[in-house]
Design a protein around this motif. Structure first.
Motif, mmCIF file in Angstrom:
data_model
loop_
_atom_site.group_PDB
_atom_site.id
_atom_site.type_symbol
_atom_site.label_atom_id
_atom_site.label_comp_id
_atom_site.label_asym_id
_atom_site.label_seq_id
_atom_site.Cartn_x
_atom_site.Cartn_y
_atom_site.Cartn_z
ATOM 1 N N ARG A 101 0.829 -1.199 0.000
ATOM 2 C CA ARG A 101 0.000 0.000 0.000
ATOM 3 C C ARG A 101 0.870 1.258 0.000
ATOM 4 O O ARG A 101 0.581 2.237 -0.699
ATOM 5 N N GLY A 102 2.000 1.249 0.773
ATOM 6 C CA GLY A 102 2.886 2.406 0.793
ATOM 7 C C GLY A 102 3.582 2.642 -0.531
ATOM 8 O O GLY A 102 3.741 3.794 -0.969
ATOM 9 N N LEU A 103 4.027 1.558 -1.212
ATOM 10 C CA LEU A 103 4.643 1.709 -2.529
ATOM 11 C C LEU A 103 3.663 2.308 -3.526
ATOM 12 O O LEU A 103 4.047 3.136 -4.370
ATOM 13 N N ARG A 104 2.408 1.898 -3.419
ATOM 14 C CA ARG A 104 1.407 2.462 -4.311
ATOM 15 C C ARG A 104 1.198 3.956 -4.022
ATOM 16 O O ARG A 104 1.037 4.771 -4.949
ATOM 17 N N VAL A 105 1.242 4.340 -2.763
ATOM 18 C CA VAL A 105 1.111 5.756 -2.412
ATOM 19 C C VAL A 105 2.305 6.551 -2.909
ATOM 20 O O VAL A 105 2.163 7.656 -3.478
ATOM 21 N N LEU A 106 3.541 6.001 -2.751
ATOM 22 C CA LEU A 106 4.739 6.696 -3.227
ATOM 23 C C LEU A 106 4.735 6.819 -4.738
ATOM 24 O O LEU A 106 5.121 7.860 -5.293
ATOM 25 N N ALA A 107 4.328 5.760 -5.425
ATOM 26 C CA ALA A 107 4.277 5.815 -6.887
ATOM 27 C C ALA A 107 3.264 6.860 -7.358
ATOM 28 O O ALA A 107 3.521 7.607 -8.306
ATOM 29 N N ILE B 217 16.365 -0.437 1.913
ATOM 30 C CA ILE B 217 15.845 -0.355 3.278
ATOM 31 C C ILE B 217 15.111 0.963 3.495
ATOM 32 O O ILE B 217 14.028 1.013 4.110
ATOM 33 N N ALA B 218 15.716 2.065 3.009
ATOM 34 C CA ALA B 218 15.051 3.354 3.161
ATOM 35 C C ALA B 218 13.720 3.398 2.406
ATOM 36 O O ALA B 218 12.723 3.954 2.895
ATOM 37 N N LEU B 219 13.693 2.792 1.200
ATOM 38 C CA LEU B 219 12.448 2.768 0.430
ATOM 39 C C LEU B 219 11.380 1.958 1.145
ATOM 40 O O LEU B 219 10.205 2.350 1.210
ATOM 41 N N MET B 220 11.757 0.799 1.713
ATOM 42 C CA MET B 220 10.781 -0.019 2.429
ATOM 43 C C MET B 220 10.262 0.702 3.676
ATOM 44 O O MET B 220 9.077 0.617 4.018
ATOM 45 N N ALA B 221 11.189 1.410 4.359
ATOM 46 C CA ALA B 221 10.752 2.143 5.550
ATOM 47 C C ALA B 221 9.781 3.255 5.170
ATOM 48 O O ALA B 221 8.763 3.469 5.850
ATOM 49 N N ALA B 222 10.096 3.972 4.097
ATOM 50 C CA ALA B 222 9.182 5.024 3.657
ATOM 51 C C ALA B 222 7.839 4.454 3.224
ATOM 52 O O ALA B 222 6.766 5.028 3.503
ATOM 53 N N ALA B 223 7.863 3.285 2.513
ATOM 54 C CA ALA B 223 6.612 2.653 2.088
ATOM 55 C C ALA B 223 5.799 2.182 3.281
ATOM 56 O O ALA B 223 4.571 2.317 3.319
ATOM 57 N N ALA B 224 6.490 1.626 4.314
ATOM 58 C CA ALA B 224 5.765 1.188 5.507
ATOM 59 C C ALA B 224 5.135 2.367 6.236
ATOM 60 O O ALA B 224 4.024 2.269 6.763
ATOM 61 N N ALA C 192 2.383 9.521 -5.695
ATOM 62 C CA ALA C 192 2.950 10.842 -5.412
ATOM 63 C C ALA C 192 4.006 11.224 -6.446
ATOM 64 O O ALA C 192 4.069 12.376 -6.915
ATOM 65 N N GLY C 193 4.879 10.257 -6.852
ATOM 66 C CA GLY C 193 5.880 10.558 -7.870
ATOM 67 C C GLY C 193 5.259 10.872 -9.213
ATOM 68 O O GLY C 193 5.722 11.796 -9.925
ATOM 69 N N ARG C 194 4.239 10.148 -9.603
ATOM 70 C CA ARG C 194 3.576 10.420 -10.872
ATOM 71 C C ARG C 194 2.914 11.797 -10.853
ATOM 72 O O ARG C 194 2.957 12.545 -11.840
ATOM 73 N N ARG C 195 2.298 12.133 -9.725
ATOM 74 C CA ARG C 195 1.665 13.445 -9.615
ATOM 75 C C ARG C 195 2.716 14.569 -9.659
ATOM 76 O O ARG C 195 2.492 15.620 -10.268
#
Length: 548
Positions: free
Chosen positions: A43-49, A90-97, A51-54
């Motif tokens: 769910r966090g990766l989908r939110v980050l993606a 690790i940083a990407l997973m933490a941000a996604a979590a 946000a990046g697309r926007r």
């Protein structure tokens, strides 16, 4: 022919389906707990993606080149740093979590201010009923703690109580009906009117459970029900009241609804039914529904005392012996029914004495449906003739052994005119429409554990089969298809269930004259009758002339 039992999938299918649903729900809960971290990161990766697309869409075109150069430089720097890719993942997973965490605000531990005020009001209202001056440590006292009295509670979206578990002292007389009625009336008024409540008293544990009931479905149209021979669906009730469901069609949708099934036949403990209600309550609809179900496996004889033509759609149909609206025809038909009951008993008894199976014509169910017979009784008294109800004594007393079932529908104002035979032998009861607590208890023999509906739709009421519990009841919509006020869907549903017409509706049936009694000689095992009587056969309907 003996009735064949239902297939195993129909008799035990509901239990297997319920067990399968529980297993599936348990497996889904376990899988959700195990995969919760993965679900959160996804769910966090989908939110980050998103946000990046926007961000990319909002960036002007003349700045997208430098932005790509900056991103490529960062990626190259991370790749050249020792352990850079691992640290980046690790940083990407933490941000996604962090972005995928559940942000739903936690539910409050206790009730809010408005809910606590409502519970306090309920507690204070119960103090005069659940307290005595001699109690050294009262559970209920003015200004006391309501949390000790209410074990659990729930509220609906409107802020009103939807579930409440009430503790009460052991000295409260919960075995007295008047004391319980006062508490139920108080909780009904204080919890919110306009809803139906179920009250369950645990006398051993000194606890009262109050539950708000959902409204029963009123959109169930007449249809073929999945039942065995000898089973009749009176209507539908709450899931907690019965241990069975029936698959029903709601337009193109299908749902499982718990029914109130009335069993008739030789082994039935409640072989006859009495339905009571007011004008427009749905008693006639109930009789029409029973007639359509009875015609699948038996013959039907209808006597309509009101003479409004509510059963004209059944005239001349296959299996409908007669539809009588006048006094002369009703007396003749019921006298024939009494003699037919005696003939069946004699034929079956002689067959058993000879060591043979009962004849087939004695095992085909015969249904006698009487709608407001007291009206004909008043006409008979004015004309100096016998009450038609007097002819029901033999079918009521011996109908179970002869496969004869009697269903009587009457209004409240005509209950006093019902004979003792009708009152004593109709142990299956139904009350439809608005009725007081005293009327319900007088007809059903026990008060219901639920409050009446604020607005009683047609066919809504209570049912009790013998000494069983009192069920809420909603009769399936079975209106008169010839009525102009009937909707097209309900009209087609009823017409689709009617048997084929064997006798033209406008022609005079052939069979019975009304000058002399109609009957079958009791000493004639073969069913021989005089010229002016009717022979009971299973080959076709019996016509009885009506005198209007």
């Amino acid at each position: 022919m003996a009735p064949r039992p239902l297939p195993r999938i129909l008799s035990t299918g509901s239990a297997q389906i319920a067990r399968g649903r529980d297993l599936a729900r348990t497996a889904a809960d376990g899988a959700t707990d195990v995969l919760h971290p993965l679900i959160t990161i996804t769910r966090g990766l989908r939110v980050l993606a998103s946000a990046g697309r926007r961000k990319w869409v909002e960036t002007p075109k003349d700045r997208r080149g430098p932005l790509l150069f900056l991103i490529a430089s960062v990626v190259l720097a991370v790749a050249l740093v020792p352990y850079g890719p691992l640290l980046a993942v690790i940083a990407l997973m933490a941000a996604a979590a962090w972005q995928g965490r559940d942000r739903t605000p936690p539910r409050p531990e206790g009730p809010d201010e408005a809910q606590a005020k409502r519970l306090k009001s309920l507690y204070e209202a119960l103090v005069p009923y659940f307290s005595v001056p001699e109690d050294p440590a009262p559970l209920y006292a003015h200004g006391g703690d309501w949390a000790q009295a209410f074990a659990s509670y729930e509220f609906d979206d409107t802020g009103r109580v939807s579930y409440l578990s009430v503790r009460y002292p052991a000295y409260f007389p919960d075995g007295e009906a008047d004391s319980r009625a006062r508490i139920e009336q108080l909780l009904h008024a204080k919890s919110g009117r306009g809803r139906e409540y179920r009250f369950e008293w645990d006398e051993e544990g000194n606890q009262l459970t109050v539950t708000v009931l959902p409204p029963l479905p009123t959109d169930v149209a007449a249809q073929r029900f999945v039942t065995a021979p000898g089973e009749t669906v009176l209507g539908f009730t709450d899931p907690a009241g019965v241990q069975r469901t029936l698959p029903l069609a709601f337009g193109e949708e299908r749902r499982d609804v718990p029914p109130v099934v009335w069993r008739t036949g030789v082994r039935s403990t409640e072989p006859h039914l009495l339905a009571i209600g007011g004008p427009g309550s749905g008693t006639t609809t109930l009789l029409r529904s029973i007639a359509l179900q009875a015609l699948q496996h038996g013959d039907v004889l209808i006597v309509e005392g009101a003479g409004t033509g509510e059963y004209a759609c059944l005239t001349g149909r296959d299996g409908v012996l007669a539809v009588e609206c006048g006094l002369t025809g009703a007396l003749a038909s019921l006298e024939w029914a009494a003699h037919e009951t005696e003939r069946r008993l004699i034929s079956a008894n002689r067959a058993r004495q000879a060591g043979h199976a009962p004849p087939e014509d004695t095992k085909r169910p015969l249904w006698l449906l009487l709608d407001r017979p007291t009206v004909l009784g008043h006409l008979a008294a004015a004309d100096g003739r016998d009450d038609p109800q007097a002819l029901l004594q033999v079918p009521l007393r011996h109908g179970r052994a002869a496969h004869v079932t009697v269903v009587v529908a009457e209004q409240f104002d005509g209950m006093e005119s019902l004979t003792d035979a009708v009152r004593q032998h109709t142990r299956a009861r139904a009350v439809l429409g608005p009725a007081s607590a005293d009327q319900l208890e007088a007809v059903l023999g026990a008060p219901p554990h639920t409050t009446p509906a604020p607005g009683m739709p047609p066919g809504r009421g209570y049912a009790r089969l013998g000494a069983g519990p009192v069920h809420r009841l909603q009769v399936p919509a079975t209106p008169d298809p010839y009525d102009e006020a009937t909707s097209e869907n309900h009209r087609q549903a009823v017409l689709g269930l009617l048997p084929e017409r064997t006798t033209p509706a406008d022609s005079e049936p052939v069979g019975v004259t009304t000058e002399e009694p109609v009957g079958v000689a009791a000493d004639d095992p073969a069913g021989a009758t005089p010229d002016n009587s009717v022979r009971a056969t299973a080959d076709g309907p019996i016509g009885v002339t009506a005198d209007g």
